[in-house]
Design a protein around this motif. Structure first.
Motif, PDB file in Angstrom:
ATOM      1  N   ALA A 146      10.102   4.512   7.407  1.00 26.44           N
ATOM      2  CA  ALA A 146       9.685   4.477   8.812  1.00 26.44           C
ATOM      3  C   ALA A 146       8.289   5.065   8.994  1.00 26.44           C
ATOM      4  O   ALA A 146       7.588   4.707   9.951  1.00 26.44           O
ATOM      5  CB  ALA A 146      10.690   5.233   9.677  1.00 26.44           C
ATOM      6  N   LEU A 147       7.864   5.948   8.082  1.00 25.88           N
ATOM      7  CA  LEU A 147       6.515   6.514   8.181  1.00 25.88           C
ATOM      8  C   LEU A 147       5.456   5.423   8.058  1.00 25.88           C
ATOM      9  O   LEU A 147       4.423   5.463   8.738  1.00 25.88           O
ATOM     10  CB  LEU A 147       6.309   7.576   7.096  1.00 25.88           C
ATOM     11  N   ALA A 148       5.697   4.457   7.176  1.00 26.98           N
ATOM     12  CA  ALA A 148       4.754   3.350   7.027  1.00 26.98           C
ATOM     13  C   ALA A 148       4.699   2.511   8.293  1.00 26.98           C
ATOM     14  O   ALA A 148       3.622   2.055   8.716  1.00 26.98           O
ATOM     15  CB  ALA A 148       5.165   2.478   5.835  1.00 26.98           C
ATOM     16  N   ALA A 149       5.855   2.305   8.925  1.00 26.06           N
ATOM     17  CA  ALA A 149       5.887   1.544  10.176  1.00 26.06           C
ATOM     18  C   ALA A 149       5.182   2.303  11.297  1.00 26.06           C
ATOM     19  O   ALA A 149       4.508   1.698  12.135  1.00 26.06           O
ATOM     20  CB  ALA A 149       7.335   1.240  10.559  1.00 26.06           C
ATOM     21  N   ILE A 150       5.323   3.625  11.304  1.00 23.68           N
ATOM     22  CA  ILE A 150       4.626   4.445  12.303  1.00 23.68           C
ATOM     23  C   ILE A 150       3.121   4.309  12.130  1.00 23.68           C
ATOM     24  O   ILE A 150       2.371   4.162  13.101  1.00 23.68           O
ATOM     25  CB  ILE A 150       5.062   5.920  12.179  1.00 23.68           C
ATOM     26  N   TRP A 151       2.663   4.369  10.884  1.00 27.26           N
ATOM     27  CA  TRP A 151       1.225   4.223  10.605  1.00 27.26           C
ATOM     28  C   TRP A 151       0.707   2.893  11.138  1.00 27.26           C
ATOM     29  O   TRP A 151      -0.394   2.822  11.679  1.00 27.26           O
ATOM     30  CB  TRP A 151       0.999   4.320   9.101  1.00 27.26           C
ATOM     31  N   GLN A 152       1.517   1.845  11.010  1.00 31.96           N
ATOM     32  CA  GLN A 152       1.054   0.519  11.414  1.00 31.96           C
ATOM     33  C   GLN A 152       1.072   0.329  12.927  1.00 31.96           C
ATOM     34  O   GLN A 152       0.181  -0.322  13.484  1.00 31.96           O
ATOM     35  CB  GLN A 152       1.908  -0.558  10.755  1.00 31.96           C
TER      36      GLN A 152
ATOM     37  N   GLY B 287      -0.544   8.731  -5.428  1.00 33.22           N
ATOM     38  CA  GLY B 287      -0.384   8.640  -3.986  1.00 33.22           C
ATOM     39  C   GLY B 287      -0.349   9.987  -3.296  1.00 33.22           C
ATOM     40  O   GLY B 287      -1.080  10.926  -3.634  1.00 33.22           O
ATOM     41  N   LEU B 288       0.526  10.105  -2.318  1.00 29.85           N
ATOM     42  CA  LEU B 288       0.611  11.315  -1.515  1.00 29.85           C
ATOM     43  C   LEU B 288       1.063  12.517  -2.337  1.00 29.85           C
ATOM     44  O   LEU B 288       0.589  13.636  -2.114  1.00 29.85           O
ATOM     45  CB  LEU B 288       1.576  11.089  -0.340  1.00 29.85           C
ATOM     46  N   ASN B 289       1.981  12.299  -3.281  1.00 33.26           N
ATOM     47  CA  ASN B 289       2.438  13.405  -4.116  1.00 33.26           C
ATOM     48  C   ASN B 289       1.293  13.993  -4.939  1.00 33.26           C
ATOM     49  O   ASN B 289       1.193  15.212  -5.109  1.00 33.26           O
ATOM     50  CB  ASN B 289       3.555  12.948  -5.044  1.00 33.26           C
TER      51      ASN B 289
ATOM     52  N   VAL C 250      11.519  -4.444   1.908  1.00 29.19           N
ATOM     53  CA  VAL C 250      11.523  -5.192   0.641  1.00 29.19           C
ATOM     54  C   VAL C 250      10.230  -4.952  -0.123  1.00 29.19           C
ATOM     55  O   VAL C 250      10.229  -4.805  -1.354  1.00 29.19           O
ATOM     56  CB  VAL C 250      11.730  -6.691   0.915  1.00 29.19           C
ATOM     57  N   ALA C 251       9.078  -4.890   0.586  1.00 28.77           N
ATOM     58  CA  ALA C 251       7.792  -4.689  -0.078  1.00 28.77           C
ATOM     59  C   ALA C 251       7.683  -3.296  -0.686  1.00 28.77           C
ATOM     60  O   ALA C 251       7.062  -3.116  -1.731  1.00 28.77           O
ATOM     61  CB  ALA C 251       6.650  -4.910   0.917  1.00 28.77           C
ATOM     62  N   ILE C 252       8.299  -2.308  -0.046  1.00 27.70           N
ATOM     63  CA  ILE C 252       8.194  -0.933  -0.549  1.00 27.70           C
ATOM     64  C   ILE C 252       9.221  -0.653  -1.643  1.00 27.70           C
ATOM     65  O   ILE C 252       8.891  -0.104  -2.698  1.00 27.70           O
ATOM     66  CB  ILE C 252       8.373   0.083   0.601  1.00 27.70           C
ATOM     67  N   ALA C 253      10.453  -1.015  -1.400  1.00 28.99           N
ATOM     68  CA  ALA C 253      11.518  -0.578  -2.306  1.00 28.99           C
ATOM     69  C   ALA C 253      12.394  -1.693  -2.841  1.00 28.99           C
ATOM     70  O   ALA C 253      13.318  -1.422  -3.611  1.00 28.99           O
ATOM     71  CB  ALA C 253      12.400   0.450  -1.582  1.00 28.99           C
TER      72      ALA C 253
ATOM     73  N   VAL D 274       0.832  -1.209   0.000  1.00 29.36           N
ATOM     74  CA  VAL D 274       0.000   0.000   0.000  1.00 29.36           C
ATOM     75  C   VAL D 274       0.862   1.252   0.000  1.00 29.36           C
ATOM     76  O   VAL D 274       0.636   2.185  -0.788  1.00 29.36           O
ATOM     77  CB  VAL D 274      -0.951  -0.007   1.211  1.00 29.36           C
ATOM     78  N   TRP D 275       1.862   1.282   0.876  1.00 28.92           N
ATOM     79  CA  TRP D 275       2.693   2.476   0.980  1.00 28.92           C
ATOM     80  C   TRP D 275       3.657   2.634  -0.188  1.00 28.92           C
ATOM     81  O   TRP D 275       4.156   3.724  -0.448  1.00 28.92           O
ATOM     82  CB  TRP D 275       3.440   2.470   2.311  1.00 28.92           C
ATOM     83  N   ARG D 276       3.930   1.567  -0.913  1.00 28.03           N
ATOM     84  CA  ARG D 276       4.727   1.707  -2.137  1.00 28.03           C
ATOM     85  C   ARG D 276       3.978   2.564  -3.145  1.00 28.03           C
ATOM     86  O   ARG D 276       4.590   3.365  -3.864  1.00 28.03           O
ATOM     87  CB  ARG D 276       5.015   0.321  -2.722  1.00 28.03           C
ATOM     88  N   TRP D 277       2.662   2.419  -3.195  1.00 25.23           N
ATOM     89  CA  TRP D 277       1.856   3.260  -4.082  1.00 25.23           C
ATOM     90  C   TRP D 277       1.723   4.666  -3.507  1.00 25.23           C
ATOM     91  O   TRP D 277       1.817   5.663  -4.246  1.00 25.23           O
ATOM     92  CB  TRP D 277       0.477   2.644  -4.271  1.00 25.23           C
ATOM     93  N   LEU D 278       1.505   4.772  -2.194  1.00 27.06           N
ATOM     94  CA  LEU D 278       1.346   6.087  -1.575  1.00 27.06           C
ATOM     95  C   LEU D 278       2.611   6.929  -1.712  1.00 27.06           C
ATOM     96  O   LEU D 278       2.533   8.144  -1.889  1.00 27.06           O
ATOM     97  CB  LEU D 278       0.995   5.927  -0.095  1.00 27.06           C
ATOM     98  N   MET D 279       3.768   6.279  -1.644  1.00 25.98           N
ATOM     99  CA  MET D 279       5.034   7.008  -1.715  1.00 25.98           C
ATOM    100  C   MET D 279       5.685   6.865  -3.085  1.00 25.98           C
ATOM    101  O   MET D 279       6.912   6.870  -3.210  1.00 25.98           O
ATOM    102  CB  MET D 279       5.991   6.527  -0.619  1.00 25.98           C
ATOM    103  N   ASN D 280       4.876   6.754  -4.114  1.00 29.40           N
ATOM    104  CA  ASN D 280       5.402   6.662  -5.475  1.00 29.40           C
ATOM    105  C   ASN D 280       6.175   7.940  -5.819  1.00 29.40           C
ATOM    106  O   ASN D 280       5.606   9.031  -5.822  1.00 29.40           O
ATOM    107  CB  ASN D 280       4.246   6.467  -6.460  1.00 29.40           C
ATOM    108  N   PRO D 281       7.489   7.837  -6.100  1.00 27.50           N
ATOM    109  CA  PRO D 281       8.279   9.038  -6.360  1.00 27.50           C
ATOM    110  C   PRO D 281       8.155   9.573  -7.783  1.00 27.50           C
ATOM    111  O   PRO D 281       8.722  10.624  -8.103  1.00 27.50           O
ATOM    112  CB  PRO D 281       9.712   8.565  -6.089  1.00 27.50           C
TER     113      PRO D 281
END
Length: 295
Positions: free
Chosen positions: A165-171, A136-138, A237-240, A121-128
């Protein structure tokens, strides 16, 4: 006689679990330590004694130095962020918020999701990606006119690990919220009322009464979140994927062991992770055991 019979029966019932722990936990830890002191490299086992050379080579490896830096950054951002956000949410819920049970469940829900799902999910949210591929967020920031907040997230040099770490904080902030909320509810209301009668405002009550009384909760949160951050693997690994700028010891251990077949050095990384986690866990267990014995 009957009491002795019950004792032997209890020992017999738990003996399979004890045996399984001795074999699959402590025996394998001992085996990993032995492998870390060997020259084993390749599919064929090689237990030739190598002393602490694997550990010395490990700390001399520039990649492992990057791993240590990334772990420190991730741990700092993750632990501090989770505690601050969790405490803030707990204070909000402690004010008698209408629909508290709904919001409590809402904040706890991310904890029920695996790190793999969170990472996808956060890989899409933090798509650069930019331009027509912005998402995503951008994309949200762009549509809201907050272009200054648009960034490259985990692809940012040096500090990209902080974005993950933002994704880990959310979780995990919901879990921290539950800890603090339980702690707040355990504090007698009489203490707060007495402080108000003495002229203390709400900020002073939380600073001088609530926070000191919540120090055991804070310690528990630090230990739990800290040991989770040291062994993070699947979220990154899932994000990047497996990228050197976002490398951590767990990823390094996986690649050098199963891709590079350097079992000796891989075991050394595992032993170091075990030691670092034990440094956090063992003093905490001794502290809680001592407190329970005094009570």
């Amino acid at each position: 006689m009957l009491r002795d019979k019950d004792r032997y029966l209890n020992i017999l019932l738990i003996s399979p679990s004890i045996l399984a722990i001795l074999i699959f936990v402590y025996a394998f830890i001992g085996w990993s330590v032995r492998v870390s002191l060997s020259k084993w490299k390749g599919l064929s086992a090689d237990y030739t004694w190598n002393g602490i050379q694997n550990y010395l080579d490990l700390f001399a490896d520039p990649r492992f130095q990057i791993d240590i830096r990334n772990t420190l950054i991730f741990t700092g951002v993750f632990v501090i962020g989770s505690i601050l956000l969790g405490f803030t949410l707990a204070v909000m819920l402690d004010q008698g918020l209408k629909g508290e049970s709904f919001f409590r469940s809402l904040f706890l829900f991310p904890m029920a999701i695996s790190y793999i799902v969170t990472g996808v999910v956060w890989r899409w949210l933090m798509n650069p990606a930019g331009g027509s591929r912005t998402s995503g967020l951008n994309l949200l920031f762009t549509n809201m006119g907050l272009d200054s907040l648009v960034n490259q997230w985990h692809t940012t040099p040096t500090w990209g690990i902080a974005a993950i770490a933002l994704a880990a904080i959310w979780q995990m902030s919901g879990y921290t919220m539950a800890l603090y909320l339980a702690g707040l509810r355990a504090i007698p209301e009489d203490l707060k009322e007495a402080a108000r009668i003495d002229g203390a405002n709400e900020l002073q009550i939380y600073r001088h009464i609530m926070l000191p009384l919540l120090s055991p909760v804070t310690l528990s949160a630090l230990i739990i979140l800290g040991h989770m951050s040291l062994k993070v693997f699947d979220l990154i690994v899932a994000i990047a994927g497996k990228q050197l700028p976002l490398d951590v010891p767990a990823i390094y251990m996986w690649q050098i062991t199963f891709d590079g077949l350097f079992y000796g050095r891989g075991a050394a990384v595992g032993v170091l992770l075990l030691i670092s986690i034990a440094v956090l866990i063992i003093p905490y267990i001794r502290y809680t055991t001592k407190i329970e014995a005094e009570q």
